[in-house]
Design an enzyme around this catalytic site. Structure first.
Site, PDB file in Angstrom:
ATOM      1  N   THR A  43     -52.236   8.825 -19.874  1.00  0.00           N
ATOM      2  CA  THR A  43     -53.466   8.141 -20.266  1.00  0.00           C
ATOM      3  C   THR A  43     -53.681   8.222 -21.774  1.00  0.00           C
ATOM      4  O   THR A  43     -54.716   8.685 -22.256  1.00  0.00           O
ATOM      5  CB  THR A  43     -54.666   8.738 -19.504  1.00  0.00           C
ATOM      6  OG1 THR A  43     -54.681  10.156 -19.723  1.00  0.00           O
ATOM      7  CG2 THR A  43     -54.552   8.460 -18.024  1.00  0.00           C
ATOM      8  N   ARG A  44     -52.671   7.777 -22.485  1.00  0.00           N
ATOM      9  CA  ARG A  44     -52.729   7.782 -23.949  1.00  0.00           C
ATOM     10  C   ARG A  44     -51.625   6.880 -24.479  1.00  0.00           C
ATOM     11  O   ARG A  44     -50.717   6.498 -23.751  1.00  0.00           O
ATOM     12  CB  ARG A  44     -52.543   9.185 -24.495  1.00  0.00           C
ATOM     13  CG  ARG A  44     -51.236   9.814 -24.054  1.00  0.00           C
ATOM     14  CD  ARG A  44     -51.099  11.252 -24.513  1.00  0.00           C
ATOM     15  NE  ARG A  44     -50.150  12.001 -23.730  1.00  0.00           N
ATOM     16  CZ  ARG A  44     -48.840  11.872 -23.759  1.00  0.00           C
ATOM     17  NH1 ARG A  44     -48.275  10.988 -24.547  1.00  0.00           N
ATOM     18  NH2 ARG A  44     -48.061  12.625 -23.025  1.00  0.00           N
ATOM     19  N   VAL A  45     -51.723   6.575 -25.739  1.00  0.00           N
ATOM     20  CA  VAL A  45     -50.654   5.853 -26.419  1.00  0.00           C
ATOM     21  C   VAL A  45     -49.552   6.863 -26.723  1.00  0.00           C
ATOM     22  O   VAL A  45     -49.821   7.988 -27.140  1.00  0.00           O
ATOM     23  CB  VAL A  45     -51.188   5.218 -27.722  1.00  0.00           C
ATOM     24  CG1 VAL A  45     -50.062   4.645 -28.546  1.00  0.00           C
ATOM     25  CG2 VAL A  45     -52.201   4.138 -27.392  1.00  0.00           C
TER      26      VAL A  45
END
Length: 198
Positions: free
Chosen positions: A53-55
């Site tokens: 849940t992140r770049v």
């Protein structure tokens, strides 16, 4: 250490399948924000592994082939704004390769190689070349943190031309005397295995 987009052995049908798995997973949990779905392809089969849940580091190659600023979109969503695009807007154009320029010694089992960066430090530039970094001549890579110095990203119309552009950019990169993975990247990208997408 080397990322590319699109994947060399993913055809349009498989890409659609993978994309649907990713969007279905995000929709199932009502996910809002930037994220990375990871999977494993083996022949004609694809297996979902996880969603981060992140770049991630490799988001740059996606940005280069889609023209979408993923970080900007992430910030907009975090601020409560809608995405500026819909899934149907996402189109692939050309080929992108990213090399992680880490302060590591590939010939010593990729051991960290911290140290000062000399004043001769110079990043490559030119059309289709992007460098995401936070260092300059006089900086120092300490043993206390991740040894990544920069991400070198290139774009061109196809994989062969992108590879040539990356090799040129790697050759222009002056690490300021710091031991980096540049020679490793140059060696890998010059192999028949790389050319064959192996």
């Amino acid at each position: 250490l080397i990322e590319e987009a699109p994947a060399p052995h993913v055809d349009e049908e498989m890409r659609e399948r993978i994309g649907k798995i990713a969007t279905d997973a995000a929709e199932a949990v009502d996910y809002r924000g930037a994220g990375t779905v990871e999977g494993l392809q083996h022949g004609d089969e694809y297996f979902f592994l996880e969603m981060n849940t992140r770049v991630q580091v490799e988001h740059c190659v996606t940005e280069m082939v889609t023209g979408i600023d993923i970080v900007r979109e992430q910030i907009l969503v975090a601020a409560g704004e809608p995405l500026s695009i819909v899934q149907e807007d996402v189109k692939l154009n050309g080929w992108s390769i990213e090399c992680r320029i880490n302060a590591e010694a590939a010939h010593k089992n990729f051991a960290p190689a911290p140290g000062p960066i000399g004043d001769s430090y110079r990043e490559p530039s030119g059309p289709g070349v992007r460098v995401d970094s936070g260092v300059e001549g006089g900086s120092e890579v300490t043993p206390m943190y991740d040894p990544m110095v920069a991400k070198l990203i290139v774009w061109d119309v196809d994989r062969e031309k992108a590879t040539r552009r990356m090799l040129r950019a790697l050759g222009e990169y002056d690490s300021g005397g710091l031991t980096t993975l540049i020679p490793f990247h140059e060696a890998i990208l010059a192999t028949e295995q790389w050319a064959g997408g192996e």
